[in-house]
Design a protein around this motif. Sequence first.
Motif, PDB file in Angstrom:
ATOM      1  N   GLU A  99       0.835  -1.210   0.000  1.00  0.00           N
ATOM      2  CA  GLU A  99       0.000   0.000   0.000  1.00  0.00           C
ATOM      3  C   GLU A  99       0.867   1.256   0.000  1.00  0.00           C
ATOM      4  O   GLU A  99       0.572   2.228  -0.691  1.00  0.00           O
ATOM      5  CB  GLU A  99      -0.926   0.005   1.218  1.00  0.00           C
ATOM      6  CG  GLU A  99      -2.060  -0.994   1.121  1.00  0.00           C
ATOM      7  CD  GLU A  99      -2.962  -0.960   2.343  1.00  0.00           C
ATOM      8  OE1 GLU A  99      -3.122   0.115   2.947  1.00  0.00           O
ATOM      9  OE2 GLU A  99      -3.504  -2.024   2.680  1.00  0.00           O
ATOM     10  N   LEU A 100       1.951   1.244   0.791  1.00  0.00           N
ATOM     11  CA  LEU A 100       2.853   2.406   0.834  1.00  0.00           C
ATOM     12  C   LEU A 100       3.489   2.642  -0.529  1.00  0.00           C
ATOM     13  O   LEU A 100       3.574   3.783  -0.980  1.00  0.00           O
ATOM     14  CB  LEU A 100       3.951   2.178   1.871  1.00  0.00           C
ATOM     15  CG  LEU A 100       3.585   2.494   3.308  1.00  0.00           C
ATOM     16  CD1 LEU A 100       4.717   2.089   4.242  1.00  0.00           C
ATOM     17  CD2 LEU A 100       3.269   3.959   3.487  1.00  0.00           C
ATOM     18  N   GLU A 101       3.933   1.583  -1.173  1.00  0.00           N
ATOM     19  CA  GLU A 101       4.547   1.734  -2.491  1.00  0.00           C
ATOM     20  C   GLU A 101       3.532   2.258  -3.497  1.00  0.00           C
ATOM     21  O   GLU A 101       3.866   3.090  -4.338  1.00  0.00           O
ATOM     22  CB  GLU A 101       5.134   0.405  -2.963  1.00  0.00           C
ATOM     23  CG  GLU A 101       6.404   0.029  -2.206  1.00  0.00           C
ATOM     24  CD  GLU A 101       6.897  -1.366  -2.525  1.00  0.00           C
ATOM     25  OE1 GLU A 101       6.247  -2.073  -3.317  1.00  0.00           O
ATOM     26  OE2 GLU A 101       7.934  -1.750  -1.963  1.00  0.00           O
ATOM     27  N   ALA A 102       2.301   1.791  -3.386  1.00  0.00           N
ATOM     28  CA  ALA A 102       1.259   2.270  -4.296  1.00  0.00           C
ATOM     29  C   ALA A 102       0.959   3.746  -4.037  1.00  0.00           C
ATOM     30  O   ALA A 102       0.652   4.496  -4.957  1.00  0.00           O
ATOM     31  CB  ALA A 102      -0.009   1.425  -4.133  1.00  0.00           C
ATOM     32  N   LYS A 108       4.755  10.510  -7.261  1.00  0.00           N
ATOM     33  CA  LYS A 108       5.938  10.729  -8.083  1.00  0.00           C
ATOM     34  C   LYS A 108       5.526  11.086  -9.503  1.00  0.00           C
ATOM     35  O   LYS A 108       6.110  11.970 -10.116  1.00  0.00           O
ATOM     36  CB  LYS A 108       6.827   9.480  -8.094  1.00  0.00           C
ATOM     37  CG  LYS A 108       7.593   9.263  -6.820  1.00  0.00           C
ATOM     38  CD  LYS A 108       8.461   8.024  -6.914  1.00  0.00           C
ATOM     39  CE  LYS A 108       9.197   7.766  -5.617  1.00  0.00           C
ATOM     40  NZ  LYS A 108       9.985   6.534  -5.676  1.00  0.00           N
ATOM     41  N   LYS A 109       4.523  10.399 -10.021  1.00  0.00           N
ATOM     42  CA  LYS A 109       4.063  10.665 -11.383  1.00  0.00           C
ATOM     43  C   LYS A 109       3.496  12.076 -11.489  1.00  0.00           C
ATOM     44  O   LYS A 109       3.805  12.806 -12.435  1.00  0.00           O
ATOM     45  CB  LYS A 109       3.015   9.636 -11.806  1.00  0.00           C
ATOM     46  CG  LYS A 109       3.589   8.256 -12.058  1.00  0.00           C
ATOM     47  CD  LYS A 109       2.508   7.274 -12.423  1.00  0.00           C
ATOM     48  CE  LYS A 109       3.081   5.867 -12.571  1.00  0.00           C
ATOM     49  NZ  LYS A 109       2.029   4.882 -12.825  1.00  0.00           N
ATOM     50  N   GLU A 110       2.662  12.461 -10.535  1.00  0.00           N
ATOM     51  CA  GLU A 110       2.059  13.799 -10.560  1.00  0.00           C
ATOM     52  C   GLU A 110       3.129  14.882 -10.450  1.00  0.00           C
ATOM     53  O   GLU A 110       3.095  15.882 -11.168  1.00  0.00           O
ATOM     54  CB  GLU A 110       1.056  13.951  -9.415  1.00  0.00           C
ATOM     55  CG  GLU A 110      -0.222  13.170  -9.635  1.00  0.00           C
ATOM     56  CD  GLU A 110      -1.185  13.305  -8.467  1.00  0.00           C
ATOM     57  OE1 GLU A 110      -1.059  14.255  -7.674  1.00  0.00           O
ATOM     58  OE2 GLU A 110      -2.068  12.439  -8.368  1.00  0.00           O
ATOM     59  N   VAL A 111       4.090  14.672  -9.549  1.00  0.00           N
ATOM     60  CA  VAL A 111       5.169  15.649  -9.381  1.00  0.00           C
ATOM     61  C   VAL A 111       5.957  15.766 -10.682  1.00  0.00           C
ATOM     62  O   VAL A 111       6.300  16.870 -11.117  1.00  0.00           O
ATOM     63  CB  VAL A 111       6.094  15.239  -8.206  1.00  0.00           C
ATOM     64  CG1 VAL A 111       7.393  16.011  -8.213  1.00  0.00           C
ATOM     65  CG2 VAL A 111       5.368  15.443  -6.875  1.00  0.00           C
ATOM     66  N   SER A 112       6.229  14.631 -11.304  1.00  0.00           N
ATOM     67  CA  SER A 112       6.973  14.644 -12.568  1.00  0.00           C
ATOM     68  C   SER A 112       6.209  15.405 -13.645  1.00  0.00           C
ATOM     69  O   SER A 112       6.784  16.211 -14.381  1.00  0.00           O
ATOM     70  CB  SER A 112       7.235  13.204 -13.017  1.00  0.00           C
ATOM     71  OG  SER A 112       7.868  13.185 -14.259  1.00  0.00           O
ATOM     72  N   VAL A 113       4.897  15.171 -13.723  1.00  0.00           N
ATOM     73  CA  VAL A 113       4.069  15.857 -14.724  1.00  0.00           C
ATOM     74  C   VAL A 113       4.077  17.362 -14.467  1.00  0.00           C
ATOM     75  O   VAL A 113       4.250  18.166 -15.393  1.00  0.00           O
ATOM     76  CB  VAL A 113       2.626  15.300 -14.705  1.00  0.00           C
ATOM     77  CG1 VAL A 113       1.678  16.182 -15.484  1.00  0.00           C
ATOM     78  CG2 VAL A 113       2.597  13.881 -15.254  1.00  0.00           C
ATOM     79  N   VAL A 114       3.917  17.761 -13.214  1.00  0.00           N
ATOM     80  CA  VAL A 114       3.889  19.185 -12.874  1.00  0.00           C
ATOM     81  C   VAL A 114       5.240  19.827 -13.176  1.00  0.00           C
ATOM     82  O   VAL A 114       5.302  20.945 -13.718  1.00  0.00           O
ATOM     83  CB  VAL A 114       3.495  19.387 -11.390  1.00  0.00           C
ATOM     84  CG1 VAL A 114       3.707  20.817 -10.950  1.00  0.00           C
ATOM     85  CG2 VAL A 114       2.041  18.979 -11.175  1.00  0.00           C
TER      86      VAL A 114
END
Length: 186
Positions: A99-102, A108-114
Motif C-alpha cells: 500500500e505504501l509503495e502504491a 511521483k508521477k504527478e510531481v513529474s508531470v507538474v
Amino acid sequence: MTTQIQTTQTQPQPQQVNRMQSSDQLQTLMAAGQISTGSLSFNGLMSKEDEEMSRSALSTFKAKEEEIEKKKLEVRERVQAQLGRIEEETRRLASIREELEALTDPMKKEVSVVRKKIDSVNKELKPLGQTCQKKEREYKEALDAFNEKNKEKVQLITRLMELVSESEKMRMKKLEELSKSVETIQ
C-alpha cells in the motif's frame, strides 16, 4: 512467505523405550548411590527391598519424563502459535508495504508531470519576457519621443502666440498710424 518448522526424528518403539529407560534409570540410580551393587545377587536378581526402591524410582522417573514430555508439547504448541502469529504479521506488513509503495507512485508521477509543465511554461515565458522588455523599451522610446514632440509643439504654440500677439500689435499700431494719417487728411 510462510515459515514452517518440521521435525523429523525417528522415534523408538515403546518396548525399546521402556528397556532403554529401565537400563538408563538403573545406571542413574547406581550412580546416585541409591542402589548398591552389593544388593544385587550374583545371577543379577534384586532383593524385594531393592525392587521396591527401583520401582519407586522408576515411577518417579516416569512421572518426571511425562511431565517433561507435557512441557515439551506445551512449548512446541506455543512455538507453533507464535509462528502462526509471526506469519500473520508478516502478511500484514507485506500488505502495508504494498500500500505504501502504491501511495508513493502516483505522487511521483504527478510531481513529474507538474515539473515538466513548469519547464514548458518557463521555456514559453523566456521569449515572452524578452518581447515584453523589448516592447517596454520601444514604449519608453516612443513615450520619450512623444513627450519631446509635445514639448516642441508647446514651444511652437507659445512662439505662435507671441508672433500673433506681436503681429496684432504691429497691425494695430499701423492701423492707428493709418487712421491718424486719414484723420489728418480730412
